[in-house]
Design an enzyme around this catalytic site. Structure first.
Site, PDB file in Angstrom:
ATOM      1  N   ILE A   1       0.364  -1.258  -0.544  1.00 57.55           N
ATOM      2  CA  ILE A   1      -0.271   0.406  -0.281  1.00 57.55           C
ATOM      3  C   ILE A   1       0.865   1.360   0.116  1.00 57.55           C
ATOM      4  CG2 ILE A   1      -1.383   1.375   1.536  1.00 57.55           C
ATOM      5  CD1 ILE A   1      -2.783  -1.095   2.463  1.00 57.55           C
TER       6      ILE A   1
ATOM      7  N   ASP B   1      11.044   4.201   4.924  1.00 58.71           N
ATOM      8  CA  ASP B   1      10.788   3.336   5.039  1.00 58.71           C
ATOM      9  C   ASP B   1      12.417   2.291   6.511  1.00 58.71           C
ATOM     10  OD1 ASP B   1       9.976   0.246   5.582  1.00 58.71           O
ATOM     11  OD2 ASP B   1       8.715   0.718   3.490  1.00 58.71           O
TER      12      ASP B   1
ATOM     13  N   ASP C   1      14.172   4.746  11.015  1.00 57.85           N
ATOM     14  CA  ASP C   1      13.062   3.762  11.269  1.00 57.85           C
ATOM     15  C   ASP C   1      12.431   4.731  12.004  1.00 57.85           C
ATOM     16  OD1 ASP C   1      11.383   2.546  13.820  1.00 57.85           O
ATOM     17  OD2 ASP C   1      13.394   1.292  14.056  1.00 57.85           O
TER      18      ASP C   1
ATOM     19  N   ASN D   1       1.871   5.595   6.424  1.00 51.38           N
ATOM     20  CA  ASN D   1       1.298   4.404   6.614  1.00 51.38           C
ATOM     21  C   ASN D   1       2.211   3.199   7.217  1.00 51.38           C
ATOM     22  OD1 ASN D   1       0.631   2.348   4.775  1.00 51.38           O
ATOM     23  ND2 ASN D   1       2.897   2.308   4.112  1.00 51.38           N
ATOM     24  N   ALA D   2       3.219   3.065   7.678  1.00 53.57           N
ATOM     25  CA  ALA D   2       4.054   2.346   8.091  1.00 53.57           C
ATOM     26  C   ALA D   2       3.490   1.843   9.040  1.00 53.57           C
ATOM     27  CB  ALA D   2       5.572   3.116   8.731  1.00 53.57           C
TER      28      ALA D   2
ATOM     29  N   LYS E   1      -2.226 -12.866  17.889  1.00 54.15           N
ATOM     30  CA  LYS E   1      -2.004 -13.627  18.496  1.00 54.15           C
ATOM     31  C   LYS E   1      -2.716 -12.843  19.248  1.00 54.15           C
ATOM     32  CE  LYS E   1       1.403 -16.628  19.636  1.00 54.15           C
ATOM     33  NZ  LYS E   1       1.956 -17.586  18.762  1.00 54.15           N
TER      34      LYS E   1
ATOM     35  N   TYR F   1      -3.080  -5.268  17.720  1.00 51.86           N
ATOM     36  CA  TYR F   1      -3.566  -4.086  15.758  1.00 51.86           C
ATOM     37  C   TYR F   1      -4.561  -3.210  16.372  1.00 51.86           C
ATOM     38  CZ  TYR F   1      -3.351  -3.140  11.141  1.00 51.86           C
ATOM     39  OH  TYR F   1      -4.141  -2.827   9.520  1.00 51.86           O
TER      40      TYR F   1
ATOM     41  N   THR G   1      -2.989  -7.635  -1.024  1.00 56.61           N
ATOM     42  CA  THR G   1      -1.961  -7.373  -1.334  1.00 56.61           C
ATOM     43  C   THR G   1      -1.127  -8.533  -1.045  1.00 56.61           C
ATOM     44  OG1 THR G   1      -0.956  -7.004   1.467  1.00 56.61           O
ATOM     45  CG2 THR G   1      -2.495  -4.815  -0.088  1.00 56.61           C
TER      46      THR G   1
END
Length: 445
Positions: free
Chosen positions: A218, A237, A260, A287-288, A294, A350, A385
């Site tokens: 993306i 990135d 980073d 966007n990163a 889990k 997330y 993706t």
């Protein structure tokens, strides 16, 4: 990513077999291409609200055929409904019953767009009921549309007319192929801010745009679309993705910054690079992001903290740096997710980070507005993706066919188109909002 099932059931003899057997046949969506018509046919404007005449005049200015009554024997490219004068649920009926037959004449990948006012706590109960009723009507109608057609709405706050720059820009975005995978959504135009671009095909001309996580997927699509729309790109990135990052930066004739984003000084380094190499900074796309899925019962500290650090804490720090630097007119677009709205099994970390993005956007809107800028979010749903390509074929096929409206996943370019729109000066009247790009595959607001 290629959807072989979609190609199979829409071409050759297999198309007729699928039709006879009643198999789902996902349509090929109309996506934006410079120079292509804005809509695939004439536009019908319904309703007697104050927005009806300005909208009709704007559509005519764009060179479209416009009707106020349904033309006989013609396929419609779009139907725009002026519902901004409703004061009682009973006011919905006449136009809704006019809209029904018009939908039958809608061309493949056509559009239905409503213009209305958002319901407010201080409204009279009947007014609030009518205004919220439009939302239910539009979202339900969007699920009835076929052939790649979509239904979306524009909410005009008090004092904002249909001729406001961002209302016009939202109308054009929703009519166009740029909104191919936006369905059942509402864009709120809060102010008269914004200005139309000189060239609607290059609305970001001469802007400097930073895209984090730009090496692939993306992020790479965002860099390409923003560059296509005229922006000069800083592709960001992590160093480990340096080779892919350089390829993307070279492709869009931008610059690459290996960084980073969780570094404490990431915002300052981005600003320094943009100013030194491009002479300014107008747009930042956060966007990163990472996933470390889990079940919460099995979640360890490293998985939890790493996801929050990349997906939301880094954005908070960078935004503070941009605000402290007083970057006038800076527009921020952050990547949220439908997981942050509806939740997703195994993604508590997330989903928390992406819901956090939406909370940050709402709370930061006034700060960026004070500097003449703005901040919004885009929440993708199921997007095809490299990551989703690793999901078993059968699982992916079932997931696509369960999409209630468009029966397919979106593409990275669909997310990129929404970001490019929100990053433009024309969208300056839209602030603190989250736009879902999910093909109406999610239950919930």
């Amino acid at each position: 990513m290629t959807n072989q099932y979609q190609k199979l059931v829409n071409t050759g003899p297999a198309r007729e077999v699928a039709k006879r057997l009643g198999l789902p046949r996902p349509a090929e969506l109309r996506r934006f291409s410079p120079g292509e018509p804005l809509v695939p046919g004439p536009v019908l404007v319904l309703g007697s609200g104050a927005s009806a005449d300005p909208v009709a005049e704007q559509l005519l200015a764009w060179g479209l055929d416009v009707y106020r009554h349904q033309p006989q024997g013609r396929r419609l490219g779009a139907v725009v409904v002026a519902y901004d004068d409703v004061a009682h649920p009973g006011d919905l009926a006449d136009v809704a019953l006019e809209l029904g037959p018009a939908v039958r004449q809608l061309a493949p990948s056509g559009r239905v767009i409503t213009l209305s006012r958002p319901a407010r706590v201080r409204d009279e109960p009947a007014v609030a009921a009518a205004r919220r009723g439009i939302e239910g009507l539009l979202r339900s109608l969007a699920r009835e549309l076929r052939g790649g057609a979509t239904g979306n709405g524009i909410l005009l706050t008090d004092g904002v007319g249909a001729d406001a720059p961002s209302a016009v820009a939202a109308l054009r975005f929703l009519l166009s192929g740029r909104s191919a995978y936006v369905d059942g959504q509402f864009l709120t135009v809060g102010t008269d801010a914004g200005k139309a671009p000189e060239d609607w095909d290059r609305p970001l001309a001469e802007k400097v745009a930073v895209v984090t996580g730009a090496a692939r997927g993306i992020g790479a699509a965002i860099a390409r679309v923003l560059s296509r729309d005229g922006a000069r790109i800083v592709a960001v990135d992590v160093p480990a993705a340096g080779g892919a990052l350089s390829s993307v930066a070279n492709e869009v004739r931008g610059t690459a910054l290996q960084l980073d984003v969780t570094r404490a000084d990431a915002g300052h380094l981005i600003l320094e690079h943009a100013l030194e190499r491009h002479g300014g900074l107008d747009i930042v796309v956060h966007n990163a992001g990472i996933t470390r899925d889990k079940l919460l019962a099995n979640m360890d500290e490293a998985r939890w903290k790493s996801v929050l650090a990349v997906n939301i804490e880094s954005q908070l720090r960078m935004n503070e740096a941009f605000l402290d630097a007083g970057r006038d007119g800076l527009r921020i677009v952050s990547l949220a997710s439908t997981s942050g709205i509806a939740g997703n099994r195994g993604q508590t970390n997330y989903a928390a980070s992406k819901a956090g993005v939406m909370g940050m956007v709402e709370a930061s809107a006034s700060d960026f507005a004070e500097l003449g800028g703005g901040i919004n979010a885009v929440a993708p749903g199921f997007i095809e993706t490299e990551m989703t390509a690793k999901v078993p074929v059968a699982t992916r096929a079932v997931a696509r066919l369960l999409m209630p409206s468009l029966m397919q996943g979106g593409l990275p370019v669909d997310v990129a188109e929404a970001i490019a729109f929100l990053a433009s000066d024309a969208a300056a009247g839209i602030n603190g909002e989250t736009l879902r790009v999910c093909g109406q595959s999610l239950i919930g607001r």
